[in-house]
Design a protein around this motif. Structure first.
Motif, mmCIF file in Angstrom:
data_model
loop_
_atom_site.group_PDB
_atom_site.id
_atom_site.type_symbol
_atom_site.label_atom_id
_atom_site.label_comp_id
_atom_site.label_asym_id
_atom_site.label_seq_id
_atom_site.Cartn_x
_atom_site.Cartn_y
_atom_site.Cartn_z
ATOM 1 N N ARG A 1 0.845 -1.177 0.000
ATOM 2 C CA ARG A 1 0.000 0.000 0.000
ATOM 3 C C ARG A 1 0.889 1.239 0.000
ATOM 4 O O ARG A 1 1.687 1.431 0.916
ATOM 5 N N LEU A 2 0.731 2.042 -1.025
ATOM 6 C CA LEU A 2 1.468 3.287 -1.129
ATOM 7 C C LEU A 2 0.617 4.441 -0.601
ATOM 8 O O LEU A 2 -0.606 4.436 -0.778
ATOM 9 N N SER A 3 1.294 5.402 0.028
ATOM 10 C CA SER A 3 0.620 6.605 0.506
ATOM 11 C C SER A 3 1.367 7.834 -0.005
ATOM 12 O O SER A 3 2.583 7.792 -0.189
ATOM 13 N N CYS A 4 0.628 8.895 -0.212
ATOM 14 C CA CYS A 4 1.237 10.153 -0.641
ATOM 15 C C CYS A 4 0.464 11.287 0.021
ATOM 16 O O CYS A 4 -0.725 11.457 -0.240
ATOM 17 N N ALA A 5 1.147 12.031 0.889
ATOM 18 C CA ALA A 5 0.513 13.102 1.642
ATOM 19 C C ALA A 5 1.018 14.459 1.168
ATOM 20 O O ALA A 5 2.224 14.656 1.005
ATOM 21 N N ALA A 6 0.091 15.381 0.969
ATOM 22 C CA ALA A 6 0.436 16.732 0.534
ATOM 23 C C ALA A 6 0.411 17.678 1.725
ATOM 24 O O ALA A 6 -0.435 17.560 2.614
ATOM 25 N N SER A 7 1.347 18.621 1.725
ATOM 26 C CA SER A 7 1.374 19.649 2.771
ATOM 27 C C SER A 7 1.754 20.990 2.142
ATOM 28 O O SER A 7 2.396 21.043 1.101
ATOM 29 N N GLY A 8 1.348 22.067 2.831
ATOM 30 C CA GLY A 8 1.660 23.396 2.315
ATOM 31 C C GLY A 8 0.428 24.275 2.310
ATOM 32 O O GLY A 8 -0.553 24.016 3.002
ATOM 33 N N ASN A 9 0.471 25.300 1.477
ATOM 34 C CA ASN A 9 -0.627 26.275 1.413
ATOM 35 C C ASN A 9 -1.729 25.782 0.475
ATOM 36 O O ASN A 9 -1.965 26.332 -0.588
ATOM 37 N N ILE A 10 -2.415 24.745 0.913
ATOM 38 C CA ILE A 10 -3.387 24.063 0.070
ATOM 39 C C ILE A 10 -4.786 24.581 0.328
ATOM 40 O O ILE A 10 -5.245 24.616 1.464
ATOM 41 N N LYS A 11 -5.453 24.972 -0.765
ATOM 42 C CA LYS A 11 -6.861 25.338 -0.675
ATOM 43 C C LYS A 11 -7.731 24.137 -1.044
ATOM 44 O O LYS A 11 -8.702 23.844 -0.365
ATOM 45 N N SER A 12 -7.357 23.467 -2.105
ATOM 46 C CA SER A 12 -8.080 22.264 -2.530
ATOM 47 C C SER A 12 -7.173 21.467 -3.466
ATOM 48 O O SER A 12 -6.183 21.981 -3.981
ATOM 49 N N ILE A 13 -7.546 20.224 -3.656
ATOM 50 C CA ILE A 13 -6.796 19.359 -4.565
ATOM 51 C C ILE A 13 -7.759 18.791 -5.580
ATOM 52 O O ILE A 13 -8.752 18.151 -5.205
ATOM 53 N N ASN A 14 -7.500 19.023 -6.834
ATOM 54 C CA ASN A 14 -8.367 18.500 -7.885
ATOM 55 C C ASN A 14 -8.040 17.027 -8.120
ATOM 56 O O ASN A 14 -8.517 16.170 -7.424
ATOM 57 N N GLU A 15 -7.176 16.747 -9.043
ATOM 58 C CA GLU A 15 -6.869 15.354 -9.338
ATOM 59 C C GLU A 15 -5.691 14.860 -8.496
ATOM 60 O O GLU A 15 -4.731 15.586 -8.251
ATOM 61 N N MET A 16 -5.781 13.602 -8.075
ATOM 62 C CA MET A 16 -4.672 12.886 -7.427
ATOM 63 C C MET A 16 -4.418 11.639 -8.254
ATOM 64 O O MET A 16 -5.369 10.980 -8.692
ATOM 65 N N GLY A 17 -3.155 11.314 -8.443
ATOM 66 C CA GLY A 17 -2.872 10.152 -9.265
ATOM 67 C C GLY A 17 -1.560 9.482 -8.934
ATOM 68 O O GLY A 17 -0.713 10.041 -8.222
ATOM 69 N N TRP A 18 -1.429 8.273 -9.434
ATOM 70 C CA TRP A 18 -0.201 7.500 -9.311
ATOM 71 C C TRP A 18 0.309 7.159 -10.706
ATOM 72 O O TRP A 18 -0.464 6.752 -11.582
ATOM 73 N N TYR A 19 1.596 7.299 -10.887
ATOM 74 C CA TYR A 19 2.278 6.965 -12.132
ATOM 75 C C TYR A 19 3.447 6.049 -11.790
ATOM 76 O O TYR A 19 3.873 5.977 -10.642
ATOM 77 N N ARG A 20 3.961 5.361 -12.804
ATOM 78 C CA ARG A 20 5.144 4.544 -12.570
ATOM 79 C C ARG A 20 6.073 4.632 -13.773
ATOM 80 O O ARG A 20 5.640 4.917 -14.898
#
Length: 120
Positions: A19-38
């Motif tokens: 299970r992979l996780s990816c957490a965003a931090s910073g001056n975030i108002k909203s997040i549209n798309e989230m994705g995984w690539y390889r």
């Protein structure tokens, strides 16, 4: 202004799960798309799965039925549950987010990448 931190990669035998996780931090108002690539050395980076802000998801044919993407909008985190892993899933996995920051500007942000290795 926005950083993505990935975790969860590693070495696993064929048929196993990660299970992979990816957490965003910073001056975030909203997040549209989230994705995984390889990406495999010598090849182009390819989409594994994506999740839109409305909850819709999309995944590559090669991972359908085995990988599941999900997102937690409170934690600004995206997950990739990978089951029935195959040696051909071996790659560096990157998360990507389309982030709207508090100024209203939109940015595409990539994680640092995490290695997934599946042994046969």
């Amino acid at each position: 202004q926005v950083q993505l931190v990935e975790s969860g990669g590693g070495l696993v035998q064929a048929g196993g799960s990660l299970r992979l996780s990816c957490a965003a931090s910073g001056n975030i108002k909203s997040i549209n798309e989230m994705g995984w690539y390889r990406q495999v050395p010598g090849n182009q980076r390819e989409l594994v799965a994506s999740a839109g802000s409305s909850g819709g998801t999309n995944s590559a044919d090669s991972v359908k039925g085995r990988f599941t993407i999900s997102r937690d909008n409170v934690k600004n985190t995206v997950y990739l549950q990978m089951n029935s892993l195959k040696p051909e899933d071996t790659a560096v996995y990157y998360c990507k987010m389309i982030v709207v920051i508090t100024t209203g500007d939109q940015y595409q942000v990539w994680g640092q990448g995490t290695q997934v290795t599946v042994s046969s």
